[in-house]
Design an enzyme around this catalytic site. Sequence first.
Site, PDB file in Angstrom:
ATOM      1  N   HIS A   1       0.841  -1.191   0.000  1.00 29.38           N
ATOM      2  CA  HIS A   1       0.000   0.000   0.000  1.00 29.38           C
ATOM      3  C   HIS A   1       0.881   1.248   0.000  1.00 29.38           C
ATOM      4  O   HIS A   1       2.100   1.161   0.209  1.00 29.38           O
ATOM      5  CB  HIS A   1      -0.946   0.001   1.215  1.00 29.38           C
ATOM      6  CG  HIS A   1      -0.244   0.039   2.539  1.00 29.38           C
ATOM      7  ND1 HIS A   1      -0.186  -1.034   3.395  1.00 29.38           N
ATOM      8  CD2 HIS A   1       0.447   1.028   3.152  1.00 29.38           C
ATOM      9  CE1 HIS A   1       0.488  -0.702   4.481  1.00 29.38           C
ATOM     10  NE2 HIS A   1       0.896   0.539   4.356  1.00 29.38           N
TER      11      HIS A   1
HETATM   12  P1  TYD Z   1      -2.380  -3.888   7.460  1.00 38.54           P
HETATM   13  O1  TYD Z   1      -2.385  -2.417   7.149  1.00 38.54           O
HETATM   14  O2  TYD Z   1      -3.000  -4.781   6.433  1.00 38.54           O
HETATM   15  O3  TYD Z   1      -0.901  -4.395   7.753  1.00 38.54           O
HETATM   16  P2  TYD Z   1       0.371  -4.473   6.769  1.00 38.54           P
HETATM   17  O4  TYD Z   1       0.450  -3.162   6.053  1.00 38.54           O
HETATM   18  O5  TYD Z   1       1.529  -4.728   7.672  1.00 38.54           O
HETATM   19  O6  TYD Z   1       0.190  -5.610   5.825  1.00 38.54           O
HETATM   20  O7  TYD Z   1      -3.083  -4.075   8.855  1.00 38.54           O
HETATM   21  C1  TYD Z   1      -3.418  -5.333   9.385  1.00 38.54           C
HETATM   22  C2  TYD Z   1      -4.621  -5.171  10.304  1.00 38.54           C
HETATM   23  O8  TYD Z   1      -4.300  -4.387  11.437  1.00 38.54           O
HETATM   24  C3  TYD Z   1      -5.788  -4.496   9.622  1.00 38.54           C
HETATM   25  O9  TYD Z   1      -6.958  -5.150  10.064  1.00 38.54           O
HETATM   26  C4  TYD Z   1      -5.761  -3.092  10.152  1.00 38.54           C
HETATM   27  C5  TYD Z   1      -5.159  -3.251  11.519  1.00 38.54           C
HETATM   28  N1  TYD Z   1      -4.356  -2.085  11.948  1.00 38.54           N
HETATM   29  C6  TYD Z   1      -4.813  -1.316  13.005  1.00 38.54           C
HETATM   30  O10 TYD Z   1      -5.891  -1.549  13.575  1.00 38.54           O
HETATM   31  N2  TYD Z   1      -4.047  -0.262  13.414  1.00 38.54           N
HETATM   32  C7  TYD Z   1      -2.873   0.044  12.832  1.00 38.54           C
HETATM   33  O11 TYD Z   1      -2.197   1.007  13.247  1.00 38.54           O
HETATM   34  C8  TYD Z   1      -2.410  -0.763  11.725  1.00 38.54           C
HETATM   35  C9  TYD Z   1      -1.112  -0.455  11.032  1.00 38.54           C
HETATM   36  C10 TYD Z   1      -3.194  -1.820  11.329  1.00 38.54           C
END
Ligand code: TYD
Length: 135
Positions: free
Chosen positions: A51
Site C-alpha cells: 500500500h
Molecule cells: P495492514 O495495514 O494490512 O498491515 P500491513 O500493512 O503490515 O500488511 O493491517 C493489518 C490489520 O491491522 C488491519 O486489520 C488493520 C489493523 N491495523 C490497526 O488496527 N491499526 C494500525 O495502526 C495498523 C497499522 C493496522
Amino acid sequence: MKGASLVNLDIHGDKSGSLIALEALSKQVPFEIKRVYYIFGVSDNIVRGKHAHYNLKQLLICVNGSVDISVEDGKNKEVFHLDRANQGLYIEGFIWREMKNFSKDTVLVVLASEHYNEADYIRDYSQFLNEVKDK
Ligand code: TYD
C-alpha cells in the site's frame, strides 16, 4: 530515493548492554509520534504492506531479525534490508511499500505520525500508479 531513506540511531551502550532512545521531533524522528505498532510472527513467504499513504510519516525499525522493505515512487524502486536495531527506514510521501523475507524472529517496530486511518491508504497498485502520474 526521495521519500525513503535510512536513519542511523545512536546507541548508548557499554558492557552492561545497549539502549536506543527515540524522541519525537528529533533528527531521527522528525514528526510527532501519534502511534506505535509492531509486526512479528510473520512466515517467510508472506508479503505485507502493499500500500501507499497519502499523508503519513513513518520510521520502521527492525529491532530483531531481518526484513526486506521495497519502496517505490512510481518511477524508481529500491529495496532496503533491515537487520539491526540501530537503523531505521524513514518513509514519507507517496511511496508504495512492501515488506517481505521476514525471518522467524523478526520484530518490526513502526513509529507513525498519525492515528490509524484507512482513508489514508491506497491498497490498489494500479490506482497508485495512476495517482502518481497525476501528481
Ligand atoms: P495492514 O495495514 O494490512 O498491515 P500491513 O500493512 O503490515 O500488511 O493491517 C493489518 C490489520 O491491522 C488491519 O486489520 C488493520 C489493523 N491495523 C490497526 O488496527 N491499526 C494500525 O495502526 C495498523 C497499522 C493496522
